[in-house]
Design a protein around this motif. Sequence first.
Motif, PDB file in Angstrom:
ATOM      1  N   GLY A   1       9.774   4.465  14.906  1.00 13.54           N
ATOM      2  CA  GLY A   1      11.114   4.917  14.554  1.00 13.54           C
ATOM      3  C   GLY A   1      11.415   4.854  13.066  1.00 13.54           C
ATOM      4  N   ILE A   2      10.396   4.641  12.237  1.00 15.11           N
ATOM      5  CA  ILE A   2      10.634   4.494  10.795  1.00 15.11           C
ATOM      6  C   ILE A   2      10.437   5.792  10.019  1.00 15.11           C
ATOM      7  CG2 ILE A   2      10.067   2.035  10.821  1.00 15.11           C
ATOM      8  CD1 ILE A   2       7.319   2.731   9.689  1.00 15.11           C
TER       9      ILE A   2
ATOM     10  N   GLY B   1      15.103   2.305   8.370  1.00 12.80           N
ATOM     11  CA  GLY B   1      14.876   0.878   8.570  1.00 12.80           C
ATOM     12  C   GLY B   1      13.756   0.340   7.709  1.00 12.80           C
ATOM     13  N   LEU B   2      12.783  -0.312   8.352  1.00 16.32           N
ATOM     14  CA  LEU B   2      11.674  -0.880   7.590  1.00 16.32           C
ATOM     15  C   LEU B   2      10.776   0.192   6.987  1.00 16.32           C
ATOM     16  CD1 LEU B   2      10.556  -4.053   9.593  1.00 16.32           C
ATOM     17  CD2 LEU B   2      12.174  -3.831   7.703  1.00 16.32           C
ATOM     18  N   GLY B   3      10.906   1.416   7.430  1.00 14.90           N
ATOM     19  CA  GLY B   3      10.197   2.524   6.788  1.00 14.90           C
ATOM     20  C   GLY B   3      10.729   2.742   5.379  1.00 14.90           C
ATOM     21  N   ALA B   4      12.080   2.772   5.250  1.00 13.98           N
ATOM     22  CA  ALA B   4      12.697   2.898   3.933  1.00 13.98           C
ATOM     23  C   ALA B   4      12.366   1.686   3.074  1.00 13.98           C
ATOM     24  CB  ALA B   4      14.209   3.057   4.076  1.00 13.98           C
ATOM     25  N   GLN B   5      12.349   0.515   3.713  1.00 13.81           N
ATOM     26  CA  GLN B   5      12.036  -0.701   2.972  1.00 13.81           C
ATOM     27  C   GLN B   5      10.587  -0.702   2.498  1.00 13.81           C
ATOM     28  OE1 GLN B   5      13.806  -4.146   4.718  1.00 13.81           O
ATOM     29  NE2 GLN B   5      12.539  -5.578   3.573  1.00 13.81           N
TER      30      GLN B   5
ATOM     31  N   PHE C   1       9.183  14.205  -2.576  1.00 18.01           N
ATOM     32  CA  PHE C   1       8.522  12.912  -2.376  1.00 18.01           C
ATOM     33  C   PHE C   1       8.693  12.067  -3.639  1.00 18.01           C
ATOM     34  CE2 PHE C   1       5.480  15.907  -4.115  1.00 18.01           C
ATOM     35  CZ  PHE C   1       4.818  15.198  -5.108  1.00 18.01           C
ATOM     36  N   ASN C   2       8.601  10.761  -3.455  1.00 19.57           N
ATOM     37  CA  ASN C   2       8.693   9.849  -4.593  1.00 19.57           C
ATOM     38  C   ASN C   2       7.331   9.648  -5.221  1.00 19.57           C
ATOM     39  OD1 ASN C   2      11.490   9.257  -4.496  1.00 19.57           O
ATOM     40  ND2 ASN C   2      11.155   7.866  -2.775  1.00 19.57           N
TER      41      ASN C   2
ATOM     42  N   VAL D   1       2.147   5.061   1.294  1.00 21.71           N
ATOM     43  CA  VAL D   1       2.751   4.576   2.534  1.00 21.71           C
ATOM     44  C   VAL D   1       1.936   5.060   3.730  1.00 21.71           C
ATOM     45  CG1 VAL D   1       4.756   4.816   4.067  1.00 21.71           C
ATOM     46  CG2 VAL D   1       5.083   4.309   1.630  1.00 21.71           C
ATOM     47  N   ALA D   2       1.537   6.330   3.708  1.00 25.73           N
ATOM     48  CA  ALA D   2       0.738   6.884   4.808  1.00 25.73           C
ATOM     49  C   ALA D   2      -0.561   6.099   4.983  1.00 25.73           C
ATOM     50  CB  ALA D   2       0.430   8.357   4.539  1.00 25.73           C
ATOM     51  N   ALA D   3      -1.203   5.765   3.847  1.00 28.67           N
ATOM     52  CA  ALA D   3      -2.464   5.019   3.918  1.00 28.67           C
ATOM     53  C   ALA D   3      -2.246   3.601   4.426  1.00 28.67           C
ATOM     54  CB  ALA D   3      -3.125   4.998   2.538  1.00 28.67           C
ATOM     55  N   ILE D   4      -1.130   2.972   4.046  1.00 32.22           N
ATOM     56  CA  ILE D   4      -0.823   1.633   4.546  1.00 32.22           C
ATOM     57  C   ILE D   4      -0.632   1.668   6.064  1.00 32.22           C
ATOM     58  CG2 ILE D   4       0.947  -0.174   4.581  1.00 32.22           C
ATOM     59  CD1 ILE D   4       1.341   0.393   1.561  1.00 32.22           C
TER      60      ILE D   4
END
Length: 432
Positions: free
Chosen positions: A148-149, A168-172, A280-281, A391-394
């Motif tokens: 859901g992130i 949520g934790l996705g933004a974080q 994208f950032n 983020v995708a790789a993490i």
Amino acid sequence: MLDLKKIRQEPDWYKEKLATRGVEAAEIDSVLGLDVKRRELLQETEQLKAQRNEASKKIGEAKRNQESADDAIAEMQAVAEKIKGLDEQVNAVDEQLHNELSCLPNIPHEGVPVSLTEDGAKELRVVGQPRQFDFEPKHHWDIGEQLGILDFDRAAKVSGARFVYYVGLGAQLERAVYNFMLDEHMQEGYTEVLPPYIVNAQSMYGTGQFPKFKEDVYQVNGENMTLIPTAEVPLTNYYRGEVIPEGDLPIRVTALSPSFRSEAGAAGRDTRGLIRMHQFNKVEMVKYTKPEQSWKELEMMTANAENILKKLNLPYHVITLTTGDMSFTASETHDLELWMPAQNKYREVSSCSNCLDFQARRMHTQYRDENGKLQYVHTLNGSGLAVGRTVAAILENYQNEDGSVDVPEVLVPYFHGITKITKENAVPFKKH
């Protein structure tokens, strides 16, 4: 922009070098032909101006002698009309010459692999071993959606394809990644900058996006204002039209910014996930150096980008791009590519490039050397890194079989002690 004087002196060398970047010899000949025509027109103009001066002297003498100056006036008017016509021709040739010269890419550095495609890139090093999973690794978009992130569907409803909501934790996680990157770069001697996200056409020209790559960007308020495709544009244009004090060089700056890309021509490629987005950032690194410093600074910049991946413990390799795969402004580019387990291949997360004086000539950014002579600076740029791809790789490399994702150790302080993203803690407002 390339130095026209040097092209004029060594046309065959420039044809040979630019052929490795897909430039036809006829394009160089056209530039040189326009250069010859311009100089011929200027020479003719100077001759006519000398005639006009002579006619002016005759008019003065006639008036002093109280004689008729009609013939001399008629001669001067005729010459002036010819000069006006030649000036118009010079302006037209100038514009065409400038446009054609502006569309020639930078000269590749010696040792850059020669290929008109991406095939043939040189692998410099491999760092880290891909994780061996005892289950089938999921794609990052599946992981993010199930937790859901990442919400691509609602982003498509609100904005369209190739957008995403981080929740949520996705933004974080996104915020933790770019704060970590900025903190690391500042410790390495970069000055953090918060730049404008909309720039004018002169800035887009200065870094080489205009006039050749207008279809790749989003323009607003007519054609003069553009949403930045990368923070490289406002950072590199910071000193446009200025003379930088020699003692200030090298200058190293870094910035987080959104990047806006139209992704023209990307239909059908990476349609899912965070790899190819319209927004994208990205954390950017930019340097201004003296010519003798720039190659050392390129290696340092590449190491700065690698440092992020090493501390995140993400497998990657470094390659030198081919002549045909480098950016328009680059003389040499090192790409960092992250290992993506679900795709079973490396994907680009950073490009570090030395542009030599190519951008500085377009921007008229110089410094005065020890002899008091004005010289163009060298500019370098590199992603440090593309945040969404990191983020995708993490998500893919730190995933667990139950769908949870471990938080990399260096990011835990940014998560206030949370060490794992789970369905239970991912999005606080959702009842599980």
